[in-house]
Scaffold this active site. Structure first.
Site, PDB file in Angstrom:
ATOM      1  N   SER A  40       0.798  -1.227   0.000  1.00  0.00           N
ATOM      2  CA  SER A  40       0.000   0.000   0.000  1.00  0.00           C
ATOM      3  C   SER A  40       0.828   1.273   0.000  1.00  0.00           C
ATOM      4  O   SER A  40       0.341   2.325  -0.405  1.00  0.00           O
ATOM      5  CB  SER A  40      -0.968   0.016   1.180  1.00  0.00           C
ATOM      6  OG  SER A  40      -0.296   0.237   2.392  1.00  0.00           O
ATOM      7  N   LYS A  88       0.376   4.791   6.786  1.00  0.00           N
ATOM      8  CA  LYS A  88      -0.197   5.604   5.710  1.00  0.00           C
ATOM      9  C   LYS A  88       0.426   6.989   5.709  1.00  0.00           C
ATOM     10  O   LYS A  88       1.079   7.399   6.653  1.00  0.00           O
ATOM     11  CB  LYS A  88      -1.724   5.746   5.880  1.00  0.00           C
ATOM     12  CG  LYS A  88      -2.475   4.437   5.929  1.00  0.00           C
ATOM     13  CD  LYS A  88      -2.390   3.672   4.634  1.00  0.00           C
ATOM     14  CE  LYS A  88      -3.038   2.302   4.776  1.00  0.00           C
ATOM     15  NZ  LYS A  88      -2.631   1.389   3.746  1.00  0.00           N
TER      16      LYS A  88
END
Length: 189
Positions: A40, A88
């Protein structure tokens, strides 16, 4: 021989009694290392699809007062599954308006005490485009350095990816289309 064993045991116990609280304090307040799993955050982290996974230093001290900025890579608890840690990038902060990639509203104004996080590899990321703005209280640490593999050793600088900056308009200058996409919460009336 019995005396040397007793001396060793005493030295070990006293060293352990000192090292344990220091280690726990360091891990709770200063930082820790973690291996990054998944794709990711490619290409910033785990740039190649092989078995070499980046190991990063997660700095807890730097987020103790929620001192975060756009572009920081952070570790946070998943809002959907609190037992899962995510890594993230912060795209927008409270008060910013973000153009979403595939969230239920095309434009979202980030509420107070929240931020918008995304993975750099949008097709592989479970992020704010799935669950919306994230409470900053879910952020545990800021990724400051890649420490392994050695050929990638270095500091992680804040960077908002191209075309993912918050929308640069004030609420008063938003178009009716943007307000409609944001939903009733942000109507002009």
């Amino acid at each position: 021989m019995a005396r040397s064993w007793k001396s060793f045991a005493t030295a070990f116990a006293s060293g352990f009694m000192f090292a344990m609280p220091v280690s726990v304090t360091f891990l709770d307040h200063i930082g820790y290392v973690a291996k990054v799993e998944g794709a990711s955050m490619q290409p910033a982290l785990n740039p190649r699809n092989n078995r070499d996974r980046d190991v990063i230093f997660l700095n807890r001290w730097s987020v103790r007062n929620y001192d975060i900025q756009r572009g920081d890579i952070v570790a946070l608890d998943s809002p959907r599954d609190p037992g899962t840690r995510l890594v993230k990038r912060i795209i927008a902060l409270e008060g910013d308006t973000v153009k979403t990639l595939h969230y239920k509203n095309r434009y979202v104004k980030v509420p107070q005490g929240h931020c918008w996080v995304e993975g750099d590899h949008h097709g592989q990321s479970m992020d704010s485009n799935l669950f919306g703005p994230v409470a900053v209280g879910l952020i545990h640490a800021k990724a400051s350095h890649i420490i392994w593999p050695l050929h990638r050793l270095g500091k992680l600088e804040p960077l908002v990816p191209h075309k993912r900056e918050p929308v640069g308009v004030s609420y008063e200058r938003m178009t009716d289309e943007m307000l409609n996409d944001m939903g009733e919460t942000y109507s002009r009336s």
